[in-house]
Design an enzyme around this catalytic site. Structure first.
Site, short mmCIF file in Angstrom:
data_model
loop_
_atom_site.label_atom_id
_atom_site.label_comp_id
_atom_site.label_asym_id
_atom_site.label_seq_id
_atom_site.Cartn_x
_atom_site.Cartn_y
_atom_site.Cartn_z
N SER A 285 -14.81 58.79 2.32
CA SER A 285 -14.79 59.71 1.18
C SER A 285 -13.75 59.27 0.17
O SER A 285 -12.70 58.70 0.53
CB SER A 285 -14.42 61.11 1.70
OG SER A 285 -14.09 61.96 0.64
N LYS B 269 -10.90 60.92 7.84
CA LYS B 269 -11.56 59.81 7.16
C LYS B 269 -10.62 58.61 7.06
O LYS B 269 -11.01 57.47 7.34
CB LYS B 269 -12.04 60.24 5.76
CG LYS B 269 -13.14 61.28 5.78
CD LYS B 269 -14.39 60.76 6.47
CE LYS B 269 -15.46 61.82 6.66
NZ LYS B 269 -16.55 61.40 7.53
N TYR C 231 -9.36 67.16 7.33
CA TYR C 231 -10.64 66.48 7.10
C TYR C 231 -10.38 65.10 6.47
O TYR C 231 -10.89 64.08 6.94
CB TYR C 231 -11.54 67.32 6.17
CG TYR C 231 -12.67 66.52 5.59
CD1 TYR C 231 -13.77 66.18 6.37
CD2 TYR C 231 -12.64 66.06 4.26
CE1 TYR C 231 -14.80 65.40 5.85
CE2 TYR C 231 -13.66 65.29 3.74
CZ TYR C 231 -14.74 64.96 4.53
OH TYR C 231 -15.75 64.18 4.02
P1 NAD Z 1 -23.80 67.40 6.79
O1 NAD Z 1 -22.97 68.41 7.48
O2 NAD Z 1 -24.99 67.89 6.01
O3 NAD Z 1 -24.32 66.31 7.83
C1 NAD Z 1 -23.55 65.92 8.95
C2 NAD Z 1 -24.47 65.98 10.16
O4 NAD Z 1 -23.74 65.56 11.32
C3 NAD Z 1 -25.00 67.39 10.45
O5 NAD Z 1 -26.40 67.35 10.58
C4 NAD Z 1 -24.32 67.79 11.78
O6 NAD Z 1 -25.14 68.61 12.56
C5 NAD Z 1 -24.07 66.44 12.39
N1 NAD Z 1 -22.95 66.37 13.34
C6 NAD Z 1 -21.68 66.79 13.17
N2 NAD Z 1 -20.94 66.51 14.27
C7 NAD Z 1 -21.77 65.89 15.15
C8 NAD Z 1 -21.63 65.37 16.45
N3 NAD Z 1 -20.46 65.42 17.10
N4 NAD Z 1 -22.70 64.82 17.06
C9 NAD Z 1 -23.89 64.75 16.43
N5 NAD Z 1 -24.09 65.23 15.19
C10 NAD Z 1 -23.05 65.80 14.56
O7 NAD Z 1 -22.83 66.55 5.86
P2 NAD Z 1 -23.18 65.46 4.76
O8 NAD Z 1 -22.80 66.01 3.44
O9 NAD Z 1 -24.52 64.92 4.98
O10 NAD Z 1 -22.08 64.38 5.14
C11 NAD Z 1 -22.35 63.27 5.97
C12 NAD Z 1 -21.08 62.49 6.19
O11 NAD Z 1 -20.56 62.09 4.93
C13 NAD Z 1 -19.96 63.28 6.87
O12 NAD Z 1 -19.26 62.43 7.73
C14 NAD Z 1 -19.08 63.71 5.71
O13 NAD Z 1 -17.76 63.92 6.09
C15 NAD Z 1 -19.21 62.51 4.78
N6 NAD Z 1 -18.95 62.82 3.37
C16 NAD Z 1 -19.65 63.81 2.77
C17 NAD Z 1 -19.39 64.12 1.43
C18 NAD Z 1 -20.14 65.21 0.72
O14 NAD Z 1 -19.74 65.60 -0.36
N7 NAD Z 1 -21.22 65.74 1.25
C19 NAD Z 1 -18.41 63.40 0.72
C20 NAD Z 1 -17.72 62.39 1.39
C21 NAD Z 1 -18.00 62.10 2.72
C1 UD1 Z 2 -14.27 68.44 -2.09
C2 UD1 Z 2 -13.20 68.14 -1.08
C3 UD1 Z 2 -13.23 66.67 -0.73
C4 UD1 Z 2 -14.62 66.28 -0.22
C5 UD1 Z 2 -15.63 66.66 -1.31
C6 UD1 Z 2 -17.03 66.37 -0.89
C7 UD1 Z 2 -11.43 69.79 -1.52
C8 UD1 Z 2 -10.03 69.97 -1.97
N1 UD1 Z 2 -11.89 68.53 -1.60
O1 UD1 Z 2 -14.05 67.65 -3.21
O2 UD1 Z 2 -12.27 66.39 0.27
O3 UD1 Z 2 -14.68 64.89 0.05
O4 UD1 Z 2 -15.52 68.06 -1.58
O5 UD1 Z 2 -17.41 67.23 0.15
O6 UD1 Z 2 -12.09 70.71 -1.11
N2 UD1 Z 2 -15.12 73.89 -8.42
C9 UD1 Z 2 -15.13 75.07 -9.15
N3 UD1 Z 2 -15.72 76.16 -8.59
C10 UD1 Z 2 -16.30 76.16 -7.36
C11 UD1 Z 2 -16.30 74.94 -6.62
C12 UD1 Z 2 -15.69 73.84 -7.18
O7 UD1 Z 2 -14.62 75.12 -10.26
O8 UD1 Z 2 -16.81 77.19 -6.90
C13 UD1 Z 2 -14.52 72.69 -9.03
C14 UD1 Z 2 -13.39 72.07 -8.24
O9 UD1 Z 2 -12.16 72.63 -8.62
C15 UD1 Z 2 -13.53 70.59 -8.63
C16 UD1 Z 2 -15.04 70.41 -8.85
O10 UD1 Z 2 -15.55 71.72 -9.08
O11 UD1 Z 2 -12.87 70.34 -9.84
C17 UD1 Z 2 -15.76 69.81 -7.67
O12 UD1 Z 2 -15.44 70.55 -6.51
P1 UD1 Z 2 -16.14 70.28 -5.09
O13 UD1 Z 2 -17.61 70.25 -5.27
O14 UD1 Z 2 -15.59 71.25 -4.11
O15 UD1 Z 2 -15.70 68.80 -4.70
P2 UD1 Z 2 -14.22 68.15 -4.66
O16 UD1 Z 2 -13.17 69.14 -4.91
O17 UD1 Z 2 -14.25 66.96 -5.51
#
Ligand code: NAD
Ligand code: UD1
Length: 334
Positions: A124, A152, A148
């Site tokens: 991330s 990572k 969290y």
């Molecule tokens: P998500 O929660 O939709 O998907 C994660 C999946 O992993 C889920 O289906 C959950 O059931 C499964 N899971 C969790 N723990 C498990 C375990 N121990 N064994 C088997 N399955 C398990 O999340 P996502 O948004 O698709 O994110 C996927 C990955 O990307 C995660 O590692 C997350 O931290 C990372 N990531 C997500 C974002 C984002 O904004 N969505 C940003 C940066 C990194």
């Molecule tokens: C958040 C996480 C980050 C994670 C990422 C993707 C925090 C501090 N950081 O990032 O670790 O990797 O999600 O899952 O939570 N915002 C509003 N109103 C809302 C929600 C968000 O104004 O109801 C604003 C936030 O202040 C930010 C932007 O929207 O400026 C994006 O927010 P968000 O979608 O939560 O993502 P990140 O904060 O970038």
């Protein structure tokens, strides 16, 4: 390639399953469904027009993971499985450290044992901490503000050490920026449990009337309009980045930002959503959210130069596809 996708029933994993099969790869999905639904697998099969081998498995469990590797000859693994709610990680740090670190180590250990040399990891942009944007892969990482983020950063270090110590082992650390949008079918997308933490799911739920008003967390940042700036990336672009990363993965550690290289403020995103979908999103400005940084966007040149991958879909498309998914959910639940 024959690829194990852990967390493949989740938001990014499910879209990546679509992109991988479209590119001709065969996938096996392992997910414990802790943050996803079994129905997603049938929906995926409908989208791609073929069966998917699915295992409801907790990938922190070594024996269960080894069984998958015994039954299949994988060429690579994409490890999405993990917990991702920042606020929850502050409340329940052990749950996050145990799930996210042990799963990474168990899956990596099985790769080494069974001679699987391609490991793609969901990292991330949070690992950059409060650095000055644009964030580039070679910059020094700053501490993250929550467990969290630490999982990572630690997983990255564990995998780097493993790649150093294991000849032929290749690791791709993909640092995602802010994935939004949904598959063009509107059949899969992000399904947050309870009150969404992230901006776009909140926006779509306000637009649909599920929630009354969006709170904009701060308008006094040093940004274009005072609201926070992020690099929003369409989840299908992100999915295609994984295909490029695993197809081109060779020995050693490779770190890539997966972002667009452009920042969009919260107020700009609201305006883009309203325009793209011709719908109002009522909002009010409130205090900053603790732990947020002002500006986060990628330097996206490395992925372009080395992988030949760039994000193609613009903010308008992201807003349309997010809304399409939300409206499909509404019609299905009525
Ligand atoms: P998500 O929660 O939709 O998907 C994660 C999946 O992993 C889920 O289906 C959950 O059931 C499964 N899971 C969790 N723990 C498990 C375990 N121990 N064994 C088997 N399955 C398990 O999340 P996502 O948004 O698709 O994110 C996927 C990955 O990307 C995660 O590692 C997350 O931290 C990372 N990531 C997500 C974002 C984002 O904004 N969505 C940003 C940066 C990194
Ligand atoms: C958040 C996480 C980050 C994670 C990422 C993707 C925090 C501090 N950081 O990032 O670790 O990797 O999600 O899952 O939570 N915002 C509003 N109103 C809302 C929600 C968000 O104004 O109801 C604003 C936030 O202040 C930010 C932007 O929207 O400026 C994006 O927010 P968000 O979608 O939560 O993502 P990140 O904060 O970038």
């Amino acid at each position: 390639m024959h690829i194990l996708v852990t967390g493949g029933a989740g938001f990014i994993g499910s879209h990546t399953v679509v992109a991988l099969t479209k590119a001709g790869h065969k996938v096996v999905v392992a997910d414990n469904l802790s943050n996803s639904k079994i129905e997603t697998i049938a929906t995926l099969e409908h989208i791609i027009g073929q069966k998917i081998e699915f295992h409801q498995v907790d990938v922190t469990e070594e024996q269960a993971v080894e069984k998958l590797f015994e039954q299949n000859k994988f060429h690579g693994v994409i490890h999405f499985a993990g917990l991702k709610a920042v606020g929850e990680s502050v409340q329940k740090p052990l749950m996050y450290y145990m799930n996210n670190l042990i799963s990474t180590m168990v899956v990596a250990k099985a790769c080494v044992k069974y001679g699987v040399h391609k490991f793609v990891f969901s990292s991330s942009a949070t690992v950059y901490g409060d650095n000055e944007a644009p964030f580039y892969e070679g910059m020094d990482l700053l501490p993250t503000t929550n467990p969290y983020g630490e999982t990572k950063a630690m997983s990255e270090r564990i995998l780097m050490d493993l790649a150093k110590a294991t000849p032929d082992f290749g690791v791709s650390l993909l640092r995602y920026f802010n994935p939004i949008g949904a598959h063009e079918s509107g059949l899969i997308g992000e399904l947050p449990n309870g009150v969404p933490n992230n901006l776009m799911p909140f926006v779509t739920q306000v637009a649909s009337g599920k929630r009354e008003q969006l709170q904009v967390f701060g308008d006094d940042y040093d940004t274009v309009d005072g609201s926070g700036v992020r690099d929003y990336i369409h989840v299908m672009d992100l999915a295609e980045g994984h295909v490029a990363a695993i197809e081109q993965l060779n020995a050693g550690t490779h770190v890539y930002n997966l972002g667009t290289g452009y920042g969009t403020s919260v107020l700009e995103l609201i305006a883009a959503f309203e325009k793209a979908n011709n719908i109002k999103v009522p909002y009010k400005i409130v205090d900053r959210r603790p732990g947020d940084i002002a500006t986060c966007y990628a330097d996206a040149k490395k992925a372009k130069n080395k992988l030949g991958w760039v994000a193609k879909r613009d903010i308008e498309q992201m807003c349309k596809d997010s809304w399409h998914f939300e409206t499909k959910q509404l019609t299905e639940t009525v």
